[in-house]
Design a protein around this motif. Sequence first.
Motif, PDB file in Angstrom:
ATOM      1  N   VAL A 242       0.832  -1.202   0.000  1.00  0.00           N
ATOM      2  CA  VAL A 242       0.000   0.000   0.000  1.00  0.00           C
ATOM      3  C   VAL A 242       0.870   1.256   0.000  1.00  0.00           C
ATOM      4  O   VAL A 242       0.629   2.206  -0.750  1.00  0.00           O
ATOM      5  CB  VAL A 242      -0.950  -0.003   1.224  1.00  0.00           C
ATOM      6  CG1 VAL A 242      -1.606   1.369   1.410  1.00  0.00           C
ATOM      7  CG2 VAL A 242      -2.019  -1.074   1.062  1.00  0.00           C
ATOM      8  N   VAL A 243       1.909   1.261   0.840  1.00  0.00           N
ATOM      9  CA  VAL A 243       2.800   2.420   0.913  1.00  0.00           C
ATOM     10  C   VAL A 243       3.499   2.632  -0.434  1.00  0.00           C
ATOM     11  O   VAL A 243       3.563   3.756  -0.942  1.00  0.00           O
ATOM     12  CB  VAL A 243       3.838   2.240   2.036  1.00  0.00           C
ATOM     13  CG1 VAL A 243       4.854   3.378   2.015  1.00  0.00           C
ATOM     14  CG2 VAL A 243       3.150   2.181   3.398  1.00  0.00           C
ATOM     15  N   GLU A 244       4.012   1.565  -1.016  1.00  0.00           N
ATOM     16  CA  GLU A 244       4.782   1.702  -2.249  1.00  0.00           C
ATOM     17  C   GLU A 244       3.907   2.017  -3.459  1.00  0.00           C
ATOM     18  O   GLU A 244       4.382   2.616  -4.427  1.00  0.00           O
ATOM     19  CB  GLU A 244       5.608   0.427  -2.479  1.00  0.00           C
ATOM     20  CG  GLU A 244       6.698   0.278  -1.420  1.00  0.00           C
ATOM     21  CD  GLU A 244       7.461  -1.039  -1.492  1.00  0.00           C
ATOM     22  OE1 GLU A 244       7.036  -1.922  -2.276  1.00  0.00           O
ATOM     23  OE2 GLU A 244       8.453  -1.182  -0.754  1.00  0.00           O
ATOM     24  N   CYS A 245       2.617   1.630  -3.393  1.00  0.00           N
ATOM     25  CA  CYS A 245       1.689   1.963  -4.486  1.00  0.00           C
ATOM     26  C   CYS A 245       1.051   3.331  -4.278  1.00  0.00           C
ATOM     27  O   CYS A 245       0.473   3.893  -5.209  1.00  0.00           O
ATOM     28  CB  CYS A 245       0.602   0.895  -4.592  1.00  0.00           C
ATOM     29  SG  CYS A 245       1.182  -0.693  -5.223  1.00  0.00           S
ATOM     30  N   GLY A 246       1.127   3.851  -3.049  1.00  0.00           N
ATOM     31  CA  GLY A 246       0.589   5.178  -2.780  1.00  0.00           C
ATOM     32  C   GLY A 246      -0.867   5.214  -2.394  1.00  0.00           C
ATOM     33  O   GLY A 246      -1.506   6.267  -2.501  1.00  0.00           O
ATOM     34  N   GLY A 247      -1.414   4.087  -1.920  1.00  0.00           N
ATOM     35  CA  GLY A 247      -2.803   4.102  -1.470  1.00  0.00           C
ATOM     36  C   GLY A 247      -3.470   2.753  -1.601  1.00  0.00           C
ATOM     37  O   GLY A 247      -2.929   1.819  -2.209  1.00  0.00           O
ATOM     38  N   MET A 248      -4.664   2.651  -1.021  1.00  0.00           N
ATOM     39  CA  MET A 248      -5.407   1.389  -0.997  1.00  0.00           C
ATOM     40  C   MET A 248      -5.852   0.972  -2.404  1.00  0.00           C
ATOM     41  O   MET A 248      -5.645  -0.162  -2.826  1.00  0.00           O
ATOM     42  CB  MET A 248      -6.651   1.513  -0.106  1.00  0.00           C
ATOM     43  CG  MET A 248      -6.403   2.112   1.254  1.00  0.00           C
ATOM     44  SD  MET A 248      -5.625   0.932   2.371  1.00  0.00           S
ATOM     45  CE  MET A 248      -5.481   1.979   3.838  1.00  0.00           C
ATOM     46  N   SER A 249      -6.475   1.914  -3.125  1.00  0.00           N
ATOM     47  CA  SER A 249      -6.979   1.588  -4.462  1.00  0.00           C
ATOM     48  C   SER A 249      -5.847   1.214  -5.402  1.00  0.00           C
ATOM     49  O   SER A 249      -5.968   0.284  -6.200  1.00  0.00           O
ATOM     50  CB  SER A 249      -7.762   2.776  -5.042  1.00  0.00           C
ATOM     51  OG  SER A 249      -8.856   3.100  -4.216  1.00  0.00           O
ATOM     52  N   ALA A 250      -4.734   1.939  -5.299  1.00  0.00           N
ATOM     53  CA  ALA A 250      -3.594   1.670  -6.183  1.00  0.00           C
ATOM     54  C   ALA A 250      -2.984   0.303  -5.907  1.00  0.00           C
ATOM     55  O   ALA A 250      -2.401  -0.311  -6.808  1.00  0.00           O
ATOM     56  CB  ALA A 250      -2.539   2.756  -6.016  1.00  0.00           C
ATOM     57  N   ALA A 251      -3.104  -0.197  -4.668  1.00  0.00           N
ATOM     58  CA  ALA A 251      -2.524  -1.495  -4.307  1.00  0.00           C
ATOM     59  C   ALA A 251      -3.415  -2.657  -4.690  1.00  0.00           C
ATOM     60  O   ALA A 251      -2.996  -3.817  -4.621  1.00  0.00           O
ATOM     61  CB  ALA A 251      -2.251  -1.530  -2.799  1.00  0.00           C
ATOM     62  N   GLU A 252      -4.659  -2.360  -5.096  1.00  0.00           N
ATOM     63  CA  GLU A 252      -5.633  -3.414  -5.381  1.00  0.00           C
ATOM     64  C   GLU A 252      -5.136  -4.370  -6.459  1.00  0.00           C
ATOM     65  O   GLU A 252      -5.194  -5.595  -6.313  1.00  0.00           O
ATOM     66  CB  GLU A 252      -6.954  -2.767  -5.801  1.00  0.00           C
ATOM     67  CG  GLU A 252      -8.084  -3.737  -6.058  1.00  0.00           C
ATOM     68  CD  GLU A 252      -9.377  -3.009  -6.442  1.00  0.00           C
ATOM     69  OE1 GLU A 252     -10.436  -3.654  -6.420  1.00  0.00           O
ATOM     70  OE2 GLU A 252      -9.300  -1.808  -6.762  1.00  0.00           O
ATOM     71  N   LEU A 253      -4.630  -3.803  -7.562  1.00  0.00           N
ATOM     72  CA  LEU A 253      -4.155  -4.648  -8.659  1.00  0.00           C
ATOM     73  C   LEU A 253      -2.928  -5.449  -8.260  1.00  0.00           C
ATOM     74  O   LEU A 253      -2.809  -6.635  -8.570  1.00  0.00           O
ATOM     75  CB  LEU A 253      -3.843  -3.791  -9.885  1.00  0.00           C
ATOM     76  CG  LEU A 253      -5.015  -3.400 -10.789  1.00  0.00           C
ATOM     77  CD1 LEU A 253      -4.528  -2.496 -11.903  1.00  0.00           C
ATOM     78  CD2 LEU A 253      -5.684  -4.634 -11.361  1.00  0.00           C
ATOM     79  N   GLU A 254      -1.986  -4.783  -7.569  1.00  0.00           N
ATOM     80  CA  GLU A 254      -0.740  -5.445  -7.189  1.00  0.00           C
ATOM     81  C   GLU A 254      -1.011  -6.621  -6.260  1.00  0.00           C
ATOM     82  O   GLU A 254      -0.374  -7.677  -6.361  1.00  0.00           O
ATOM     83  CB  GLU A 254       0.193  -4.431  -6.513  1.00  0.00           C
ATOM     84  CG  GLU A 254       1.538  -4.987  -6.102  1.00  0.00           C
ATOM     85  CD  GLU A 254       2.427  -5.343  -7.280  1.00  0.00           C
ATOM     86  OE1 GLU A 254       3.349  -6.161  -7.083  1.00  0.00           O
ATOM     87  OE2 GLU A 254       2.202  -4.821  -8.392  1.00  0.00           O
ATOM     88  N   LEU A 255      -1.967  -6.459  -5.338  1.00  0.00           N
ATOM     89  CA  LEU A 255      -2.257  -7.504  -4.346  1.00  0.00           C
ATOM     90  C   LEU A 255      -3.310  -8.497  -4.835  1.00  0.00           C
ATOM     91  O   LEU A 255      -3.493  -9.553  -4.225  1.00  0.00           O
ATOM     92  CB  LEU A 255      -2.733  -6.851  -3.045  1.00  0.00           C
ATOM     93  CG  LEU A 255      -1.681  -6.028  -2.295  1.00  0.00           C
ATOM     94  CD1 LEU A 255      -2.340  -5.194  -1.198  1.00  0.00           C
ATOM     95  CD2 LEU A 255      -0.602  -6.932  -1.700  1.00  0.00           C
ATOM     96  N   ASN A 256      -4.037  -8.127  -5.909  1.00  0.00           N
ATOM     97  CA  ASN A 256      -5.092  -8.975  -6.467  1.00  0.00           C
ATOM     98  C   ASN A 256      -6.210  -9.236  -5.456  1.00  0.00           C
ATOM     99  O   ASN A 256      -6.753 -10.342  -5.379  1.00  0.00           O
ATOM    100  CB  ASN A 256      -4.513 -10.302  -6.979  1.00  0.00           C
ATOM    101  CG  ASN A 256      -5.479 -11.015  -7.923  1.00  0.00           C
ATOM    102  OD1 ASN A 256      -6.284 -10.370  -8.606  1.00  0.00           O
ATOM    103  ND2 ASN A 256      -5.415 -12.333  -7.954  1.00  0.00           N
ATOM    104  N   ILE A 257      -6.523  -8.229  -4.638  1.00  0.00           N
ATOM    105  CA  ILE A 257      -7.650  -8.293  -3.718  1.00  0.00           C
ATOM    106  C   ILE A 257      -8.380  -6.954  -3.771  1.00  0.00           C
ATOM    107  O   ILE A 257      -7.815  -5.952  -4.204  1.00  0.00           O
ATOM    108  CB  ILE A 257      -7.223  -8.617  -2.264  1.00  0.00           C
ATOM    109  CG1 ILE A 257      -6.178  -7.605  -1.768  1.00  0.00           C
ATOM    110  CG2 ILE A 257      -6.710 -10.025  -2.135  1.00  0.00           C
ATOM    111  CD1 ILE A 257      -5.739  -7.831  -0.334  1.00  0.00           C
TER     112      ILE A 257
END
Length: 323
Positions: A41-56
């Motif tokens: 989340v920190v490295e993507c810059g937010g919750m929504s931005a991390a959604e794709l990276e984490l696949n959740i």
Amino acid sequence: MQVKNTPPPPSPAAERPTKNRAILGQLSDMDLRLLQVFKTVVECGGMSAAELELNIGTSTVSRHVKDLETRLGLVLCRRGRAGFALTQEGQRVYDETLRLLAAVDGFRSSVDDIHHRMGGQLELALFDKTASNPASRIHEAIALFTEQAPDVNLVLRVASINTIERGIMDGSLQVGVIPAHRSSPSLMYADLFNEKMLLYCGARHPLFGAEHSGLDWDSLRRWHFAGLGYHSPNMELSHQARLSRRATGFDQEAIATLILSGRFLGFLPDHYAEPFERQGLMQAVQPDALHYECQFVSLLRRSPQPGRAAQLFHDCLVKAHAS
């Protein structure tokens, strides 16, 4: 006469405001999972931005971060209309998370070493703008490595010299490639390739298209200079030549942008500046005299001993640049 019952004075401990305390005990697999989500989340810059990276889903990401905050008894980040931002405590937890997850990966690599196999993840970091250098064969080293260690997941970052050195020392990075500028007894070095740094001016600068034959290091001091803001060959030269640094950048892209403004002179790798020169956007200033060379080196940590994957990648770097 009535006597009022007055309560006893509060104890010093009762006067102090209570603060939520962490209920974190033994670290579990779930804790490591929550920390990994927080890191992403920190490295993507937010919750929504991390959604794709984490696949959740975003709601699940948010719940995981909230669960981690509850486990630690800390508020790690602010999220709202103003955007995502770490709190001071969140920044410290993020820094410690990097160290912890690097140690976990190091443990896995050590176990793989014991089993005489290579797997897991290898974190590499390069100084910026190495891909366009014709003397750089880092891509060939990657090809050699992946042939011999196909099960290792490579993570490649671009960072400043100081960040790479610090990452190798604390174990968050395993292999680095930087311009040589000073040596540390904690690190092992191997020479790889050279880079030529030329002084450039932008098309709007008074020196663009002018006669440069009379320019030397002394005469440069009248012009405003843009330099890197951390210990590097660039900073060493600017101090040695006593150049008038009036603008600071922290990567080559920043220096190039400052040069293009027409207000500053600055050093860039010749291979990186060449497209700008072709377009007539910048020009090398007295290149035969006003230049310096950078020697790029690979970095490994001395202790604890690098894992087999890190050592193999280092060897591939040396082999690719020896041919």
